[in-house]
Scaffold this active site. Structure first.
Site, PDB file in Angstrom:
ATOM      1  CB  SER A 237      -0.885   0.027   1.243  1.00 34.92           C
ATOM      2  OG  SER A 237      -1.888  -0.942   1.155  1.00 34.92           O
TER       3      SER A 237
ATOM      4  CG  HIS B 261      -2.985  -1.928  -3.480  1.00 36.51           C
ATOM      5  ND1 HIS B 261      -1.985  -2.857  -3.302  1.00 36.51           N
ATOM      6  CD2 HIS B 261      -3.240  -1.418  -2.262  1.00 36.51           C
ATOM      7  CE1 HIS B 261      -1.660  -2.910  -2.019  1.00 36.51           C
ATOM      8  NE2 HIS B 261      -2.411  -2.049  -1.362  1.00 36.51           N
TER       9      HIS B 261
ATOM     10  CG  HIS C  20      -5.184  -6.861   0.246  1.00 34.47           C
ATOM     11  ND1 HIS C  20      -5.203  -5.968  -0.797  1.00 34.47           N
ATOM     12  CD2 HIS C  20      -4.081  -6.562   0.982  1.00 34.47           C
ATOM     13  CE1 HIS C  20      -4.155  -5.146  -0.698  1.00 34.47           C
ATOM     14  NE2 HIS C  20      -3.459  -5.491   0.361  1.00 34.47           N
TER      15      HIS C  20
ATOM     16  CE1 TYR D 177      -8.843  -4.970   1.759  1.00 33.33           C
ATOM     17  CE2 TYR D 177      -7.071  -5.945   3.043  1.00 33.33           C
ATOM     18  CZ  TYR D 177      -7.538  -4.966   2.186  1.00 33.33           C
ATOM     19  OH  TYR D 177      -6.695  -3.989   1.737  1.00 33.33           O
ATOM     20  CD  GLU D 178      -8.363  -6.260  -2.890  1.00 33.45           C
ATOM     21  OE1 GLU D 178      -8.665  -5.654  -3.921  1.00 33.45           O
ATOM     22  OE2 GLU D 178      -7.226  -6.722  -2.682  1.00 33.45           O
TER      23      GLU D 178
ATOM     24  CB  ALA E 299       1.547  -0.352   4.385  1.00 33.76           C
TER      25      ALA E 299
ATOM     26  CG  MET F  38      -5.026  -6.252   6.982  1.00 33.62           C
ATOM     27  SD  MET F  38      -6.334  -5.091   6.547  1.00 33.62           S
ATOM     28  CE  MET F  38      -6.252  -3.937   7.937  1.00 33.62           C
ATOM     29  CB  SER F  39      -1.015  -8.312   2.233  1.00 38.39           C
ATOM     30  OG  SER F  39       0.148  -7.615   2.630  1.00 38.39           O
TER      31      SER F  39
ATOM     32  CG  ASN G 157      -0.393   2.054  11.482  1.00 26.24           C
ATOM     33  OD1 ASN G 157      -0.187   1.618  10.340  1.00 26.24           O
ATOM     34  ND2 ASN G 157      -0.986   1.352  12.414  1.00 26.24           N
TER      35      ASN G 157
ATOM     36  CG  HIS H 291      -6.109   2.662   3.212  1.00 23.70           C
ATOM     37  ND1 HIS H 291      -5.097   1.729   3.315  1.00 23.70           N
ATOM     38  CD2 HIS H 291      -6.294   2.851   1.873  1.00 23.70           C
ATOM     39  CE1 HIS H 291      -4.692   1.369   2.100  1.00 23.70           C
ATOM     40  NE2 HIS H 291      -5.406   2.037   1.215  1.00 23.70           N
TER      41      HIS H 291
HETATM   42  O1  LIG Z   1      -0.329  -5.168   2.953  1.00 22.99           O
HETATM   43  P1  LIG Z   1      -0.486  -4.006   2.056  1.00 22.99           P
HETATM   44  O2  LIG Z   1      -1.058  -4.371   0.738  1.00 22.99           O
HETATM   45  O3  LIG Z   1       0.757  -3.174   1.938  1.00 22.99           O
HETATM   46  O4  LIG Z   1      -1.586  -3.044   2.746  1.00 22.99           O
HETATM   47  C1  LIG Z   1      -1.755  -2.797   4.129  1.00 22.99           C
HETATM   48  O5  LIG Z   1      -2.394  -1.552   4.211  1.00 22.99           O
HETATM   49  C2  LIG Z   1      -3.830  -1.745   4.146  1.00 22.99           C
HETATM   50  C3  LIG Z   1      -4.437  -1.015   5.323  1.00 22.99           C
HETATM   51  O6  LIG Z   1      -4.142   0.338   5.323  1.00 22.99           O
HETATM   52  C4  LIG Z   1      -4.069  -3.224   4.223  1.00 22.99           C
HETATM   53  O7  LIG Z   1      -4.356  -3.746   2.949  1.00 22.99           O
HETATM   54  C5  LIG Z   1      -2.766  -3.742   4.757  1.00 22.99           C
HETATM   55  O8  LIG Z   1      -2.522  -5.089   4.405  1.00 22.99           O
HETATM   56  N1  LIG Z   2      -3.881  -5.089  10.349  1.00 18.07           N
HETATM   57  C1  LIG Z   2      -3.210  -3.967  10.105  1.00 18.07           C
HETATM   58  N2  LIG Z   2      -2.806  -3.697   8.867  1.00 18.07           N
HETATM   59  C2  LIG Z   2      -2.132  -2.558   8.672  1.00 18.07           C
HETATM   60  N3  LIG Z   2      -1.605  -2.065   7.540  1.00 18.07           N
HETATM   61  C3  LIG Z   2      -1.008  -0.883   7.844  1.00 18.07           C
HETATM   62  N4  LIG Z   2      -1.137  -0.615   9.150  1.00 18.07           N
HETATM   63  C4  LIG Z   2      -1.831  -1.649   9.672  1.00 18.07           C
HETATM   64  C5  LIG Z   2      -2.273  -1.960  11.003  1.00 18.07           C
HETATM   65  O1  LIG Z   2      -2.075  -1.221  11.958  1.00 18.07           O
HETATM   66  N5  LIG Z   2      -2.946  -3.135  11.155  1.00 18.07           N
END
Ligand SMILES: O=P(O)(O)O[C@H]1O[C@H](CO)[C@@H](O)[C@H]1O
Ligand SMILES: Nc1nc2[nH]cnc2c(=O)[nH]1
Length: 296
Positions: free
Chosen positions: A35, A66, A88, A90-91, A118, A221-222, A245, A259
């Site tokens: 991200s 993305h 992802h 979750y999509e 990220a 989440m990836s 963060n 986000h």
């Molecule tokens: O893992 P990437 O795709 O970098 O993205 C991260 O950032 C998004 C949340 O802000 C979520 O999709 C998390 O997985």
């Molecule tokens: N689950 C999760 N995904 C993220 N992607 C970027 N920051 C975060 C976070 O704090 N938690």
């Protein structure tokens, strides 16, 4: 019970053949941009790029930050392919779909996968803007059976029971530490354990405390399914998390993550991430035999 979609070997091969008939590049390295890190692809020379919507069999990106574009090109004379946008769970994609490009890359002759993401920090020593070399991961969905390798095993890609204990390459890890020192950014670069959760919501405070107690350094989440599929088919893997963060883990803390903030830190640090990754690719040993994979 999680319904299991199957993707036949031919479907991966068809996409690989289509791509190889539309570009002259024969990449040995693939990069997945996390991200806000899509501009990693912008420095590729002699680009051929394809919208995911134009590539047969490819899923579509739906997440802001993305772009949904596959970019082929050269970094320091080495042929690479870069995903500007990942998929992802979750999509709503099946895990097999989220990892579809990895097997396509394998069939195209790719040997090394670089994953970036990220992530939120749980470790006290990791601040927003820091870069974490992923030394290992906890695949929470995988631990409860949400694993792209569930279902019949495709022996042409790899074994039924692949080991994951060495899934992040140690040599590339050490090389990246050296590069960070030489570039004068060693203070920004640390190593740690990444955990994948399903998302799309960020963590509750109780969940954050749990992850912290489990020894997780950064959460996102990836990535884990991509690394599992890449390791299964024998790719060498290197991973980086950009810490965007701090995960809120105290009821006294009034901050909350969003986000847009994640993407903003991505934009601020993407140049450094891009320099580190470019240098890694430039200095990594890759197979000296030219990749002669041809679409036939
Ligand atoms: O893992 P990437 O795709 O970098 O993205 C991260 O950032 C998004 C949340 O802000 C979520 O999709 C998390 O997985
Ligand atoms: N689950 C999760 N995904 C993220 N992607 C970027 N920051 C975060 C976070 O704090 N938690």
């Amino acid at each position: 019970m999680h319904s299991k979609e199957q993707i036949g070997h031919d479907e991966y091969q068809n996409t690989a053949d289509w791509l190889m008939s539309h570009t002259k590049h024969r990449p040995l390295v693939a990069i997945i941009c996390g991200s806000g890190l899509g501009m990693l692809a912008d420095t590729l020379k002699c680009q051929d790029s394809f919208d995911y919507s134009d590539i047969p069999g490819f899923p579509q990106s739906t997440v802001q930050g993305h772009a949904g574009r596959l970019v082929f090109g050269e970094l320091k004379g080495k042929s690479c392919v870069c995903m500007q946008g990942r998929f992802h769970m979750y999509e709503g994609h099946s895990l097999l779909k989220t990892t579809f490009p990895i097997r396509v890359f394998k069939l195209m002759g790719v040997e090394t996968l670089i994953v970036t993401n990220a992530a939120g920090s749980l470790a006290d020593g990791l601040q927003p803007g820091d870069i974490m070399i992923i030394k290992d991961h906890i695949n929470f969905p995988g631990l409860v059976g949400l694993n792209p390798l569930c279902g019949p095993n495709d022996d042409k890609f790899g074994p039924r029971f692949p080991a994951m204990s060495g899934c992040y390459d140690k040599g590339l890890h050490i090389l990246m530490m050296e590069i960070a020192k030489q570039m004068g950014v060693a203070g920004l670069v640390q190593e740690g354990v990444y955990a994948m959760v399903g998302g799309p919501n960020f963590e509750t405070i109780a969940e954050a405390k749990l992850l912290h107690r489990l020894g997780v350094d950064a959460v996102g989440m990836s990535t884990a399914p991509e690394v599992v599929v890449a390791t299964h088919c024998g790719l060498r893997v290197f991973g980086l998390s950009l810490i965007t963060n701090k995960v809120v883990k105290s009821y006294e803390d009034s901050e909350s993550v969003n986000h847009e903030g994640v993407l903003e830190v991505g934009r601020l640090r993407s140049h450094t991430v891009q320099q580190l990754v470019t240098e890694l690719i430039s200095r990594m040993e890759i197979n000296n035999n030219e990749n002669t994979n041809n679409a036939s």
